[in-house]
Design a protein around this motif. Structure first.
Motif, PDB file in Angstrom:
ATOM      1  N   LYS A  27       0.847  -1.179   0.000  1.00  0.00           N
ATOM      2  CA  LYS A  27       0.000   0.000   0.000  1.00  0.00           C
ATOM      3  C   LYS A  27       0.889   1.238   0.000  1.00  0.00           C
ATOM      4  CE  LYS A  27      -3.335  -2.382   2.926  1.00  0.00           C
ATOM      5  NZ  LYS A  27      -3.894  -2.454   4.301  1.00  0.00           N
ATOM      6  N   GLN A  28       0.420   2.308  -0.607  1.00  0.00           N
ATOM      7  CA  GLN A  28       1.208   3.531  -0.648  1.00  0.00           C
ATOM      8  C   GLN A  28       0.277   4.738  -0.719  1.00  0.00           C
ATOM      9  OE1 GLN A  28       4.497   4.017  -0.276  1.00  0.00           O
ATOM     10  NE2 GLN A  28       4.024   6.207  -0.312  1.00  0.00           N
ATOM     11  N   SER A  29       0.562   5.770   0.075  1.00  0.00           N
ATOM     12  CA  SER A  29      -0.222   7.003   0.013  1.00  0.00           C
ATOM     13  C   SER A  29       0.374   7.944  -1.022  1.00  0.00           C
ATOM     14  CB  SER A  29      -0.258   7.688   1.383  1.00  0.00           C
ATOM     15  OG  SER A  29       1.046   8.132   1.744  1.00  0.00           O
ATOM     16  N   VAL A  30      -0.501   8.701  -1.677  1.00  0.00           N
ATOM     17  CA  VAL A  30      -0.075   9.770  -2.579  1.00  0.00           C
ATOM     18  C   VAL A  30      -0.861  11.024  -2.209  1.00  0.00           C
ATOM     19  CG1 VAL A  30       0.588   8.237  -4.472  1.00  0.00           C
ATOM     20  CG2 VAL A  30      -1.744   9.122  -4.374  1.00  0.00           C
ATOM     21  N   THR A  31      -0.193  12.152  -2.231  1.00  0.00           N
ATOM     22  CA  THR A  31      -0.833  13.427  -1.915  1.00  0.00           C
ATOM     23  C   THR A  31      -0.753  14.335  -3.128  1.00  0.00           C
ATOM     24  OG1 THR A  31      -0.295  13.260   0.445  1.00  0.00           O
ATOM     25  CG2 THR A  31      -0.815  15.451  -0.418  1.00  0.00           C
ATOM     26  N   VAL A  32      -1.894  14.775  -3.600  1.00  0.00           N
ATOM     27  CA  VAL A  32      -1.969  15.685  -4.750  1.00  0.00           C
ATOM     28  C   VAL A  32      -2.516  17.017  -4.266  1.00  0.00           C
ATOM     29  CG1 VAL A  32      -2.177  13.851  -6.452  1.00  0.00           C
ATOM     30  CG2 VAL A  32      -4.237  14.749  -5.367  1.00  0.00           C
ATOM     31  N   LYS A  33      -2.220  18.096  -5.006  1.00  0.00           N
ATOM     32  CA  LYS A  33      -2.541  19.430  -4.519  1.00  0.00           C
ATOM     33  C   LYS A  33      -3.106  20.321  -5.627  1.00  0.00           C
ATOM     34  CE  LYS A  33       1.220  19.119  -1.154  1.00  0.00           C
ATOM     35  NZ  LYS A  33       2.480  19.733  -0.657  1.00  0.00           N
ATOM     36  N   LEU A  34      -3.912  21.280  -5.191  1.00  0.00           N
ATOM     37  CA  LEU A  34      -4.414  22.345  -6.062  1.00  0.00           C
ATOM     38  C   LEU A  34      -4.027  23.671  -5.419  1.00  0.00           C
ATOM     39  CD1 LEU A  34      -6.132  23.303  -8.489  1.00  0.00           C
ATOM     40  CD2 LEU A  34      -8.133  23.207  -6.982  1.00  0.00           C
ATOM     41  N   ARG A  35      -3.287  24.489  -6.170  1.00  0.00           N
ATOM     42  CA  ARG A  35      -2.789  25.749  -5.633  1.00  0.00           C
ATOM     43  C   ARG A  35      -3.322  26.925  -6.457  1.00  0.00           C
ATOM     44  NH1 ARG A  35       2.482  24.989  -6.250  1.00  0.00           N
ATOM     45  NH2 ARG A  35       2.836  26.502  -7.914  1.00  0.00           N
ATOM     46  N   ASN A  36      -3.616  28.021  -5.765  1.00  0.00           N
ATOM     47  CA  ASN A  36      -4.043  29.253  -6.429  1.00  0.00           C
ATOM     48  C   ASN A  36      -2.915  30.275  -6.330  1.00  0.00           C
ATOM     49  OD1 ASN A  36      -5.267  31.533  -7.463  1.00  0.00           O
ATOM     50  ND2 ASN A  36      -6.648  31.827  -5.730  1.00  0.00           N
ATOM     51  N   ASP A  37      -2.246  30.542  -7.437  1.00  0.00           N
ATOM     52  CA  ASP A  37      -1.163  31.513  -7.460  1.00  0.00           C
ATOM     53  C   ASP A  37      -1.645  32.950  -7.660  1.00  0.00           C
ATOM     54  OD1 ASP A  37       0.710  29.631  -6.930  1.00  0.00           O
ATOM     55  OD2 ASP A  37       1.604  29.556  -8.928  1.00  0.00           O
ATOM     56  N   GLY A  38      -2.969  33.150  -7.646  1.00  0.00           N
ATOM     57  CA  GLY A  38      -3.535  34.500  -7.673  1.00  0.00           C
ATOM     58  C   GLY A  38      -3.374  35.201  -9.016  1.00  0.00           C
ATOM     59  N   PRO A  39      -3.558  36.539  -8.999  1.00  0.00           N
ATOM     60  CA  PRO A  39      -3.759  37.383  -7.813  1.00  0.00           C
ATOM     61  C   PRO A  39      -5.156  37.336  -7.197  1.00  0.00           C
ATOM     62  CG  PRO A  39      -3.883  38.726  -9.788  1.00  0.00           C
ATOM     63  CD  PRO A  39      -3.502  37.343 -10.249  1.00  0.00           C
ATOM     64  N   GLY A  40      -6.160  36.849  -7.948  1.00  0.00           N
ATOM     65  CA  GLY A  40      -7.524  36.861  -7.438  1.00  0.00           C
ATOM     66  C   GLY A  40      -7.840  35.658  -6.563  1.00  0.00           C
ATOM     67  N   TRP A  41      -8.732  35.861  -5.583  1.00  0.00           N
ATOM     68  CA  TRP A  41      -9.254  34.743  -4.806  1.00  0.00           C
ATOM     69  C   TRP A  41     -10.395  34.112  -5.589  1.00  0.00           C
ATOM     70  CZ3 TRP A  41     -13.894  34.230  -1.578  1.00  0.00           C
ATOM     71  CH2 TRP A  41     -14.853  35.216  -1.834  1.00  0.00           C
ATOM     72  N   ILE A  42     -10.797  32.896  -5.216  1.00  0.00           N
ATOM     73  CA  ILE A  42     -11.763  32.142  -6.008  1.00  0.00           C
ATOM     74  C   ILE A  42     -12.915  31.673  -5.128  1.00  0.00           C
ATOM     75  CG2 ILE A  42     -12.134  30.090  -7.430  1.00  0.00           C
ATOM     76  CD1 ILE A  42      -9.133  30.228  -8.129  1.00  0.00           C
ATOM     77  N   GLN A  43     -14.108  32.073  -5.499  1.00  0.00           N
ATOM     78  CA  GLN A  43     -15.349  31.511  -4.946  1.00  0.00           C
ATOM     79  C   GLN A  43     -16.452  31.826  -5.950  1.00  0.00           C
ATOM     80  OE1 GLN A  43     -17.839  33.170  -1.624  1.00  0.00           O
ATOM     81  NE2 GLN A  43     -17.062  31.385  -0.532  1.00  0.00           N
ATOM     82  N   ASN A  44     -16.923  30.808  -6.629  1.00  0.00           N
ATOM     83  CA  ASN A  44     -17.915  31.034  -7.679  1.00  0.00           C
ATOM     84  C   ASN A  44     -19.197  31.597  -7.083  1.00  0.00           C
ATOM     85  OD1 ASN A  44     -19.700  30.829  -9.914  1.00  0.00           O
ATOM     86  ND2 ASN A  44     -18.471  29.192 -10.760  1.00  0.00           N
ATOM     87  N   GLN A  45     -19.574  32.806  -7.504  1.00  0.00           N
ATOM     88  CA  GLN A  45     -20.747  33.483  -6.968  1.00  0.00           C
ATOM     89  C   GLN A  45     -21.991  33.289  -7.836  1.00  0.00           C
ATOM     90  OE1 GLN A  45     -20.690  35.176  -4.082  1.00  0.00           O
ATOM     91  NE2 GLN A  45     -18.493  35.133  -3.721  1.00  0.00           N
ATOM     92  N   GLU A  46     -21.841  32.631  -8.987  1.00  0.00           N
ATOM     93  CA  GLU A  46     -22.945  32.610  -9.947  1.00  0.00           C
ATOM     94  C   GLU A  46     -23.444  31.219 -10.321  1.00  0.00           C
ATOM     95  OE1 GLU A  46     -21.162  34.939 -13.099  1.00  0.00           O
ATOM     96  OE2 GLU A  46     -22.291  36.696 -12.462  1.00  0.00           O
ATOM     97  N   SER A  47     -22.693  30.157 -10.068  1.00  0.00           N
ATOM     98  CA  SER A  47     -23.126  28.822 -10.478  1.00  0.00           C
ATOM     99  C   SER A  47     -22.538  27.783  -9.544  1.00  0.00           C
ATOM    100  CB  SER A  47     -22.684  28.534 -11.918  1.00  0.00           C
ATOM    101  OG  SER A  47     -21.304  28.204 -11.970  1.00  0.00           O
ATOM    102  N   ASP A  48     -22.891  26.520  -9.785  1.00  0.00           N
ATOM    103  CA  ASP A  48     -22.356  25.429  -8.978  1.00  0.00           C
ATOM    104  C   ASP A  48     -21.154  24.755  -9.652  1.00  0.00           C
ATOM    105  OD1 ASP A  48     -23.647  24.247 -11.080  1.00  0.00           O
ATOM    106  OD2 ASP A  48     -24.856  22.868  -9.883  1.00  0.00           O
ATOM    107  N   ASP A  49     -20.610  25.372 -10.697  1.00  0.00           N
ATOM    108  CA  ASP A  49     -19.441  24.818 -11.370  1.00  0.00           C
ATOM    109  C   ASP A  49     -18.184  25.289 -10.624  1.00  0.00           C
ATOM    110  OD1 ASP A  49     -17.929  23.392 -13.153  1.00  0.00           O
ATOM    111  OD2 ASP A  49     -17.974  24.923 -14.718  1.00  0.00           O
ATOM    112  N   LEU A  50     -17.896  24.638  -9.525  1.00  0.00           N
ATOM    113  CA  LEU A  50     -16.857  25.078  -8.608  1.00  0.00           C
ATOM    114  C   LEU A  50     -15.469  24.643  -9.075  1.00  0.00           C
ATOM    115  CD1 LEU A  50     -18.738  24.072  -5.346  1.00  0.00           C
ATOM    116  CD2 LEU A  50     -18.816  26.262  -6.551  1.00  0.00           C
ATOM    117  N   THR A  51     -14.480  25.427  -8.703  1.00  0.00           N
ATOM    118  CA  THR A  51     -13.095  25.097  -9.019  1.00  0.00           C
ATOM    119  C   THR A  51     -12.702  23.797  -8.331  1.00  0.00           C
ATOM    120  OG1 THR A  51     -12.586  27.445  -9.209  1.00  0.00           O
ATOM    121  CG2 THR A  51     -10.731  25.953  -8.900  1.00  0.00           C
ATOM    122  N   ALA A  52     -11.964  22.927  -9.030  1.00  0.00           N
ATOM    123  CA  ALA A  52     -11.689  21.596  -8.498  1.00  0.00           C
ATOM    124  C   ALA A  52     -10.400  21.021  -9.078  1.00  0.00           C
ATOM    125  CB  ALA A  52     -12.865  20.660  -8.813  1.00  0.00           C
TER     126      ALA A  52
END
Length: 416
Positions: free
Chosen positions: A183-208
């Motif tokens: 067995k082996q664990s793997v860690t994957v990441k999602l990073r936001n290098d900006g400059p803007g912050w992210i939160q979808n205000q208009e739909s459910d198509d969220l960043t992923a």
């Protein structure tokens, strides 16, 4: 009839000092509408849409009209701004605060009387901050002039906007070693290098983050933030194991500029597995590339699992013939994670790639003399520094045995 106003975006010092809410200005009376007898009924106009650049000030006004049958003697007007927006300055008569989710609020008391059929005009002003991107503005009053509630109606409205800016999403994979059958664990990441912050205000198509499980492995333990991905979207509850593809996103659907989200999977390595790869991709929950991300070059990264398959034993160091040694195709690793995922492995699918690099773990036995085996797996960290994850050795003067198992993990992209 009041004309629809165009937004004014200003960056001069004079306008940076503009108020969020100023004194109400009377405008022409409008015909009264049907309302409960003896009650005011306030309605406000819509703010014009805008797409401000960071540093610009939005300066517009809304009209508050009393369509009721009684005067509104003073009104409470409220404005709320998401975290990429702010008020240019504090204004007398307004109380300012920051509420949950970093929302900035101004609660202003307008000392004015609005007779039935009459209207007043009040400004709404805000500025875009350096991290502005996906924003919302709530503004208005209650139907009879009291502070508004949490919903939206004719007296309390909401404007969504996208600032003239961007955010750079970065996918970060993993590079590790494992033994077949382990067995082996793997860690994957999602990073936001900006400059803007992210939160979808208009739909459910969220960043992923999309995660393709490497071929020859099975996702035995899955983060609760990661759901199986079907044809064009999530197809099951988060944390469901033994699927080939997952989509992961934060519970609050928010990624600040400079923030990194990590997701750790525990994989079962099949007995016949060879060195294998999977993929991670910065996208959305429906696998649509976000328009605000102008740099697609770093949207994808690799999950690589090196699985040693061959081993050549070292020469005998004393008399007698060696009868032991050989390569191993499986077995456990002394440096592995002992967590036992639920259920049995049923196989997995995913993108295949990569060729196996040579390395081994082996146990030899000898008769009639002293034999030895020698093996080593180099381990390199994300910054190029050797890392030894696990080792065990046992030696004896006669019939000596050396066993070594190591792990190697290299980050394939810079991590925060």
């Amino acid at each position: 009839m009041r004309q629809h106003m165009r937004p004014h975006l200003r960056t001069s010092a004079a306008f940076v000092a503009a108020a969020a809410i100023a004194a109400a200005v009377p405008v022409a009376a409008a015909p009264a509408a049907q309302a409960e007898e003896g009650q005011p009924s306030l309605v406000i106009s819509n703010l014009p849409p805008t797409s401000p650049k960071p540093g610009e000030v939005y300066d517009e006004s809304v009209v508050v009209t009393n369509k009721g049958t009684a005067a509104a003697n003073g009104i409470t007007f409220r404005v709320r701004l998401t975290r990429g927006l702010d008020f240019p300055e504090n204004v007398q008569g307004c109380t300012y605060s920051t509420i949950e989710d970093q929302v900035r609020q101004a609660l202003c008391e307008l000392d004015t009387v609005i007779e039935p059929g009459a209207s007043v005009e009040t400004p709404v002003r805000f500025k875009a901050l350096p991290n502005a991107l996906m924003e919302a503005v709530q503004y208005g009053t209650g139907p009879t002039g009291e502070a508004p509630g949490e919903g939206f109606d004719d007296s309390h409205r909401r404007l969504t906007l996208t600032a003239d800016s961007s955010a750079d999403l970065v996918a970060v994979g993993d590079d590790t070693e494992a033994l077949a059958g382990d067995k082996q664990s793997v860690t994957v990441k999602l990073r936001n290098d900006g400059p803007g912050w992210i939160q979808n205000q208009e739909s459910d198509d969220l960043t992923a983050l999309m995660v393709q499980i490497p071929k020859g492995t099975v996702a035995a333990e899955v983060p609760k933030e990661c759901a199986p991905f079907g044809i064009d979207g999530p197809s099951g509850p988060g944390g469901t194991p033994r699927k080939a593809k997952y989509v992961c996103w934060p519970a609050d659907a928010t990624i600040d500029a400079g923030e990194t989200l990590s997701f750790t999977f525990m994989l079962e390595i099949k007995d016949d597995a060879k060195t294998t790869t999977g993929e991670v991709k910065a996208t959305s929950v429906y696998d649509i590339h976000p328009k605000f991300d102008k740099n697609p070059a770093n949207d994808k990264a690799q999950i690589r699992i090196e699985i040693p398959t061959d081993y050549e034993p070292g020469p005998s160091t004393s008399g007698g013939s060696s009868t032991g040694g050989g390569s191993t195709d499986g077995g456990s690793s002394s440096g592995g994670n002992g967590n036992d995922p639920d259920g049995q492995s049923t196989g997995g699918t995913g993108s295949a790639g990569g060729s196996g690099s040579t390395g081994s773990t082996s146990t030899g036995t000898t008769t009639g003399g002293t034999g030895s085996v020698d093996g080593n797996l180099a381990s390199t960290g994300s910054d190029g520094t050797p890392l030894l994850a696990g080792a065990a050795a046992a030696t004896a003067a006669l019939g000596g045995v050396l066993v070594m198992a190591v792990r190697r993990r290299r980050a394939t992209a810079k991590s925060s």
